[in-house]
Scaffold this active site. Structure first.
Site, PDB file in Angstrom:
ATOM      1  CG  ASP A 395       2.569 -14.298  -1.943  1.00 15.19           C
ATOM      2  OD1 ASP A 395       2.746 -13.077  -1.754  1.00 15.19           O
ATOM      3  OD2 ASP A 395       1.890 -14.746  -2.882  1.00 15.19           O
ATOM      4  CD  GLU A 398       4.150  -7.664   2.199  1.00 10.76           C
ATOM      5  OE1 GLU A 398       3.217  -8.480   2.108  1.00 10.76           O
ATOM      6  OE2 GLU A 398       5.112  -7.672   1.436  1.00 10.76           O
ATOM      7  CG  ASP A 478       0.249  -9.047  -5.904  1.00  7.00           C
ATOM      8  OD1 ASP A 478       1.188  -9.772  -6.286  1.00  7.00           O
ATOM      9  OD2 ASP A 478      -0.495  -9.360  -4.961  1.00  7.00           O
TER      10      ASP A 478
END
Length: 813
Positions: A395, A398, A478
């Site tokens: 997760d 970046e 998300d």
């Protein structure tokens, strides 16, 4: 730039002009590498995305010196260079224009100062926890001039009927990039891959890792990069998209096999909090006879607030090895979320800090250091992998996004500046897009260094060219639960896979389900969660779509996602979810064969229509349909038909949708009705029905009902081979051991299936290859769409011929 002279060398052709040097190298008969610099020599920096080079002298090419231009030719394409301006045009061997630069020249370099950051350790750190996890920012910041580099600009004159696809997965829902503008930087809901494909039969790969932008608008038609030592890109000729993708993977590396289980159903949510909850959830799936292959342990698996510590909380996970043994006994795998950022106070953070492996915020590990990657893997191994954990969820790969706050979403230019400038504080500005690539490299090389018996599976939120070679699947970030977002996601997956990166997925049902006005990104339409009939309808449509993605995975916050949260047996919504869950598993022989083709043939399973219908202009802008492998045309339903938010009943809605069928004949998957293509049809689309069509000239292998992907039913279980006639067909059935790397040494088998339309016969070819545990005898039942009856054959590895006349209505399926 005006050409003054040129010379050939062992690697290609160097062009010397009044404004720098150009070099063209032939990497393969269909691939040219082009570099441009204002310096006296080219950069010798190693590429991070290009895996290997091929000997240039093995490519046959010629160079003709004409009065006004040079003409460099291979067996496949021609590059014409204008001597007055060094403008390039690219043509096929028949002389047809593919693309060209403006006549004045299309390559521009502008010198720019590159600044780096020095951190004052006395300046302190600011940390906070938001919806996107832990963020730590250094406060004592001093910038200094590091070097000079270039802004680069590569311009094109695209043709009026030309469509472009690629550049990765972004949130805006762009498929055909013509007339569009896109910023290319890594961020939640942005996964960059600097590759695009053209329906004119070529692709462009930009070997750059800095901030980029793509334009085809009032400002021009070009790719721009922020910081590079030189311009460096590849022209890749197809002309078909599969051939261009093969060229991309020739340069950036092939994709390894993922384990068979990773193509099964993956159940996730934010979040399972204990060992008991994980096991109980899998047990409930098994008790209900609902197929399942993997369950996911999301963030905060660590002790207390030790964010990013790669070990399990002993209070909630008291016996990891026993937990894994129990899950494996239930024939389920476990994927665990791991983060590149670590909170001060944990052993992982302390080790990284002591060895100088943290970036300037003293929290994020430096994936650009090989030794830091090794330590990161060692921590992952010692804290998690050693217990038997099966897969990784990397997760926040970046790690420096900075705009996930506030009620108002910043404008696109603001977001680009906010996020790219934040990344530049901690990373070299020339490499801000490459963190995920190197993070994935460390995980892959680390796991492969300790075992060959378990294939690497790494679900990442970010991507870059070449990352696919490290066993990664990228998901779209998300996203929020509403119909508009759902529709846009279809285009995003197709855009991502058009870049040559084969594995993409999303959160089925979206991550954010509720609406929080104080946060611009938390914009779901369903505050009632799974109890809201409007959300249940959206979830079902998303689930139907997910059946035809490379990874079939449900995840999100605000509301649970297990199948039984959407009803009970006998209720339409529950039964519909079960119907499509079982369909995914019946398709496993087809899907795993596509996975084999990804490795053996550089295939792409999630396909924009242009992959198979490149010259059909009517298909170029269709962004809500796609091909799943060579057989299936999938047309997800992307608007509500039954309920709005808060379970509001909708009146007068049609229970169908318009579907464009490209040329040829198509079969309705549910009814076997044959339809002529080259037109739009109105397809049945009630809640239980996903519009799904099979291309005439297809062979689809279908397995029995199973509870997990590696399940081997009774020896008399059959694989159905369903032929969709109308034209000749070929399909290669693939199988191997399912979860090790023996296939790299030839431990796999292939059977070529071929249908002759003229003779109305199916040939089940000789079995090629073998692997440990391979059944010596296979049971097939052959069917022909639109024709009653079937034929049962017992196959022992030698070629068999099944004639249409062999079909018998008395065969029991």
């Amino acid at each position: 730039m005006k050409l003054s002279h040129f010379y050939k060398d062992e690697t290609g052709v160097t062009l010397v002009g009044d404004a720098g040097l150009l070099h063209i190298a032939l990497s393969a008969p269909g691939i040219a590498r082009i570099r441009y610099t204002l310096d006296s020599h080219f950069s010798d920096k190693e590429s991070l995305m290009i895996e290997q080079s091929r000997p240039i002298n093995k490519v046959q090419w010629t160079l003709l010196d004409q009065t006004e231009h040079l003409e460099l030719s291979t067996d496949l394409f021609v590059i014409r260079i204008n001597k007055a301006t060094c403008a390039f045009s690219y043509r096929d061997k028949q002389g047809r224009l593919l693309t060209q630069e403006p006549k004045r020249g299309g390559k521009t370099l502008e010198r720019t100062d590159v600044y780096r950051t020095a951190f004052d350790t006395s300046g302190g750190l600011e940390s906070n926890r938001g919806a996107d996890g832990l963020k730590v920012r250094a406060e004592g910041i001093n910038r200094y001039l590091d070097r000079q580099a270039y802004h680069t600009k590569l311009e094109f004159e695209w043709q009026p009927d030309e469509a472009l696809y690629g550049l990765g997965s972004h949130e805006e829902g762009m498929l055909n990039l013509r007339g569009k503008h896109q910023f290319l930087y890594q961020q939640n809901m942005k996964a960059v891959v600097p590759v695009f494909l053209s329906t004119k039969g070529y692709g462009i790969l930009m070997d750059s890792y800095s901030l980029m932008s793509f334009h085809d608008d009032a400002f021009g038609s070009y790719l721009w990069t922020d910081v590079d030592d030189e311009m460096d890109y590849y022209f890749i000729y197809g002309p078909e998209f599969d051939q261009i993708v093969e060229g991309v993977r020739y340069l950036t590396g092939g994709a390894p096999m993922l384990p068979r289980w990773s193509y099964g159903y993956v159940q996730s949510k934010e979040r399972y909090v204990s060992q008991e909850e994980l096991i109980a959830t899998v047990q409930e799936y098994r008790a209900r006879e609902l197929p399942l292959d993997c369950i996911v342990l999301d963030w905060q698996s660590w002790t207390g607030d030790l964010w990013g510590q790669k070990s399990l909380d002993p209070q909630r996970f008291p016996s990891p090895a026993e937990m894994m043994q129990k899950l494996h006994e239930l024939d389920a795998k476990l994927m665990v979320s791991i983060w590149p950022i670590m909170k001060d106070g944990g052993d992982n953070h302390r080790e990284m800090k002591e060895r100088g492996y943290l970036l300037g915020n003293q929290a994020t590990y430096d994936a650009f250091q090989e030794e830091a990657r090794r330590l990161y893997w060692q921590q992952t191994h010692d804290g998690l992998f050693i217990h038997g954990i099966d897969a990784w969820w990397c997760d926040c790969s970046e790690p420096f996004e900075a705009d996930w706050k506030g009620a108002v979403k910043p404008e696109p230019e603001q977001r680009m500046l906010i996020n790219s400038e934040e990344a530049k504080l901690y990373l070299d500005p020339e490499y801000i897009n490459a963190y995920s690539l190197l993070h994935a490299k460390g995980i892959y090389e680390g796991q492969r260094s300790v075992t060959t018996r378990k294939r690497v599976v790494n679900l990442t939120r970010s991507a870059y060219a070449g990352q696919h070679r490290y066993g990664t699947i990228t998901w779209s970030g998300d996203i929020s639960a509403n119909w508009e977002t759902f529709r846009k996601q279809i285009a995003e997956g197709l855009s991502f896979c058009a870049t040559g990166s084969p594995y993409w997925t999303l959160d089925i049902g979206a991550f954010f389900v509720h609406n929080k006005p104080e946060l611009w990104f938390w914009k779901g339409d369903y505050n009632g969660g799974a109890a809201d009939l409007g959300y249940r309808e959206l979830y079902i449509r998303w689930f139907q779509y997910g059946v035809f993605l490379p990874m079939f995975r449900s995840h999100g916050t605000d509301t649970p996602r297990e199948i039984w949260q959407f009803g009970e047996p006998g209720e339409p919504m529950y039964d519909t979810l079960v119907k499509y869950l079982k369909l995914r598993y019946r398709l496993m022989p087809y899907i795993y064969s596509l996975a084999g083709a990804v490795v053996q043939q550089n295939y792409t399973m999630l396909r924009a229509l242009a992959f198979d219908f490149r010259e059909d202009v009517s298909a170029h802008n269709i962004d809500d349909e796609f091909m799943f492998g060579p057989a299936f045309l999938v047309a997800p339903v992307t608007q509500a038909m039954y309920y709005g938010p808060d379970s509001k009943v909708l009146e007068g809605t049609r229970k169908s949708r318009s579907v464009y069928l490209p040329g040829g004949s198509w079969f309705d998957y549910w009814t076997d009705e044959c339809l002529e293509g080259g037109r739009r049809v109105e397809a049945k689309a009630d809640l239980q029905t996903l519009p799904l069509f099979v291309r005439a000239g297809s062979i689809v292998p279908l397995g029995p009902d199973i509870q997990y992907a590696d399940e081997r039913p009774a020896s008399n279980a059959v694989t159905r081979l369903k032929v969709y006639p109308g034209t000749d067909a070929v399909f290669t059935l693939y199988d191997d051991e399912g979860d090790n790397y023996d296939y790299e040494n030839g431990a796999f088998m292939q059977i070529e299936l071929s249908w002759s339309e003229k003779d109305r016969t199916l040939t089940i070819g000789d079995r090629i290859g073998r692997y440990d545990g391979m059944p010596e005898t296979l049971q097939f039942v052959v069917e022909i769409a639109g024709r009653p009856g079937a034929c049962h054959v017992s196959y022992q590895g030698s070629s068999l011929l099944v004639r249409e006349g062999d079909l018998n209505e008395n065969v029991i399926l």
